[in-house]
Design a protein around this motif. Structure first.
Motif, PDB file in Angstrom:
ATOM      1  N   PHE A   1       0.831  -1.207   0.000  1.00 13.92           N
ATOM      2  CA  PHE A   1       0.000   0.000   0.000  1.00 13.92           C
ATOM      3  C   PHE A   1       0.866   1.259   0.000  1.00 13.92           C
ATOM      4  O   PHE A   1       0.644   2.199  -0.758  1.00 13.92           O
ATOM      5  N   VAL A   2       1.899   1.259   0.857  1.00 12.67           N
ATOM      6  CA  VAL A   2       2.784   2.429   0.944  1.00 12.67           C
ATOM      7  C   VAL A   2       3.534   2.632  -0.369  1.00 12.67           C
ATOM      8  O   VAL A   2       3.698   3.762  -0.858  1.00 12.67           O
ATOM      9  N   LEU A   3       3.988   1.515  -0.964  1.00 11.18           N
ATOM     10  CA  LEU A   3       4.720   1.599  -2.221  1.00 11.18           C
ATOM     11  C   LEU A   3       3.851   2.151  -3.356  1.00 11.18           C
ATOM     12  O   LEU A   3       4.269   3.042  -4.104  1.00 11.18           O
ATOM     13  N   VAL A   4       2.618   1.656  -3.449  1.00  8.35           N
ATOM     14  CA  VAL A   4       1.697   2.121  -4.496  1.00  8.35           C
ATOM     15  C   VAL A   4       1.375   3.591  -4.297  1.00  8.35           C
ATOM     16  O   VAL A   4       1.345   4.390  -5.249  1.00  8.35           O
ATOM     17  N   ARG A   5       1.176   3.983  -3.029  1.00 10.71           N
ATOM     18  CA  ARG A   5       0.856   5.375  -2.735  1.00 10.71           C
ATOM     19  C   ARG A   5       2.001   6.296  -3.175  1.00 10.71           C
ATOM     20  O   ARG A   5       1.794   7.388  -3.681  1.00 10.71           O
ATOM     21  N   LYS A   6       3.223   5.818  -2.974  1.00  9.13           N
ATOM     22  CA  LYS A   6       4.390   6.598  -3.376  1.00  9.13           C
ATOM     23  C   LYS A   6       4.451   6.741  -4.909  1.00  9.13           C
ATOM     24  O   LYS A   6       4.730   7.817  -5.453  1.00  9.13           O
ATOM     25  N   LEU A   7       4.162   5.632  -5.599  1.00 11.01           N
ATOM     26  CA  LEU A   7       4.259   5.621  -7.061  1.00 11.01           C
ATOM     27  C   LEU A   7       3.226   6.518  -7.735  1.00 11.01           C
ATOM     28  O   LEU A   7       3.477   7.080  -8.799  1.00 11.01           O
ATOM     29  N   ILE A   8       2.052   6.645  -7.098  1.00  4.88           N
ATOM     30  CA  ILE A   8       0.998   7.475  -7.718  1.00  4.88           C
ATOM     31  C   ILE A   8       1.105   8.930  -7.271  1.00  4.88           C
ATOM     32  O   ILE A   8       0.205   9.732  -7.495  1.00  4.88           O
ATOM     33  N   GLY A   9       2.192   9.247  -6.571  1.00  5.71           N
ATOM     34  CA  GLY A   9       2.460  10.653  -6.286  1.00  5.71           C
ATOM     35  C   GLY A   9       2.008  11.125  -4.939  1.00  5.71           C
ATOM     36  O   GLY A   9       1.907  12.342  -4.708  1.00  5.71           O
ATOM     37  N   GLY A  10       1.744  10.207  -4.028  1.00  4.15           N
ATOM     38  CA  GLY A  10       1.352  10.638  -2.682  1.00  4.15           C
ATOM     39  C   GLY A  10       2.510  11.310  -1.986  1.00  4.15           C
ATOM     40  O   GLY A  10       3.684  10.989  -2.210  1.00  4.15           O
ATOM     41  N   SER A  11       2.226  12.271  -1.146  1.00  4.81           N
ATOM     42  CA  SER A  11       3.284  13.002  -0.443  1.00  4.81           C
ATOM     43  C   SER A  11       3.651  12.268   0.839  1.00  4.81           C
ATOM     44  O   SER A  11       2.796  11.985   1.665  1.00  4.81           O
ATOM     45  N   THR A  12       4.893  11.930   0.947  1.00  2.00           N
ATOM     46  CA  THR A  12       5.389  11.280   2.165  1.00  2.00           C
ATOM     47  C   THR A  12       6.726  11.894   2.537  1.00  2.00           C
ATOM     48  O   THR A  12       7.390  12.519   1.714  1.00  2.00           O
ATOM     49  N   ARG A  13       7.136  11.708   3.760  1.00  3.25           N
ATOM     50  CA  ARG A  13       8.445  12.183   4.199  1.00  3.25           C
ATOM     51  C   ARG A  13       9.546  11.444   3.460  1.00  3.25           C
ATOM     52  O   ARG A  13       9.394  10.263   3.133  1.00  3.25           O
TER      53      ARG A  13
END
Length: 309
Positions: A249-261
């Motif tokens: 879930f975290v990886l997919v969120r990162k790939l679709i451009g989600g903002s994370t630290r």
């Protein structure tokens, strides 16, 4: 071994100085009525009161008695295993030392085993124990049913009669954590119950505390089943799956451009991955440990200080 003995009675003794003489007297009357030869084997399991002195007195006055004094308290099951090594009877009876099992109910056990059973367990009409002990007994019965897959409502108890052939098989088992009822079931399925009375405790207090009941349940689960390991293994699979899902879930969120630290995603993915691997390894080890559970350890089953014959 004395081949002339028909009945052997084995009694683990722990701090029961007040009940022992009455117990032996009532046992003697039972076998007198049955007109059969008998012996009574008292196993003093590290008593701290005057039980040993009382037993020596009983032995001095009666030729049918053997007293075995253990170095320390090994527990009821181990004390019985000790008694099995020295008994001679065609039928072996185990009974508690507190008179809650009336010796007169031996007639019922004997009548039942003569019908061809290998062992007969007493089933109490109504247990005259304190509430916590009744609840503990109920829980242990449920544990027994689960572990040993008792589908015919067979109930275990410490008051039972066993054929000589089964005793010889039990003597070969050297585990330091015996559970005699379960061991009998592993040898034969030709078992049954007979309903008997159960009396209130007259002398002293029960040696089975809540702590000992919990310990007995724990020993049953650990030594005679793989249920705890299977539960841990199942938990390992569930956590492994959840860890993988979270990481994905975290990886997919990162790939679709989600903002994370910065670095947060990689940290979570690595933690999830290694947690997944760790719990998968736990699952495999759990399965192997389950297959090794029956291995015998080198701990002593009992140690005898002295035998009075």
């Amino acid at each position: 071994m004395n081949s002339n003995v028909y009945f052997s009675v084995i009694i683990p003794v722990y701090n029961s100085e007040k009940s022992l003489e009455e117990l032996y007297s009532r046992l003697s009357e039972v076998f007198k009525k049955l007109d059969k030869t008998f012996e009574v084997i008292f196993v003093n399991d590290g008593s701290r009161d005057n039980s040993l002195e009382i037993l020596r007195k009983i032995k001095y006055e009666n030729e049918h008695v053997i007293v075995i004094d253990l170095f320390r308290n090994f527990g009821q099951q181990n004390a019985l295993m000790c008694g099995f090594q020295y008994c001679s009877g065609e039928y072996v009876i185990t009974i508690d030392d507190d008179l809650q099992n009336p010796p007169e109910e031996i007639f019922k056990l004997y009548d039942k085993i003569k019908k061809g059973y290998d062992a007969v367990f007493a089933a109490y009409r109504k247990k005259k124990d304190k509430l916590y002990k009744n609840i503990g007994s109920f829980f242990i019965r449920k544990v027994n049913q689960r572990i040993f897959k008792l589908k015919n409502r067979l109930r275990f108890s410490s008051f039972r009669i066993i054929k000589r052939e089964i005793i010889e098989e039990l003597k070969q088992i050297k585990t330091p954590y015996p559970y005699i009822s379960g061991m009998i079931l592993s040898i034969t399925k030709n078992l049954t119950n007979v309903e008997v009375e159960h009396h209130k405790r007259t002398f002293g207090k029960s040696n089975y505390s809540i702590g000992k009941l919990i310990k007995l349940s724990f020993n049953l689960l650990i030594n005679y089943s793989t249920l705890p390991l299977k539960a841990i293994s199942f938990l390992g699979l569930v956590v492994s799956f959840l860890s993988f899902v979270i990481g994905l879930f975290v990886l997919v969120r990162k790939l679709i451009g989600g903002s994370t630290r910065t670095g947060w995603t990689s940290t979570i993915v690595l933690i999830s991955f290694f947690a997944s691997i760790f719990f998968m390894i736990s699952f495999v080890f759990g399965e192997y440990l389950g297959r090794m559970l029956g291995e015998i350890t080198k701990e002593k089953q009992f140690s005898i200080r002295k035998i009075y014959k």
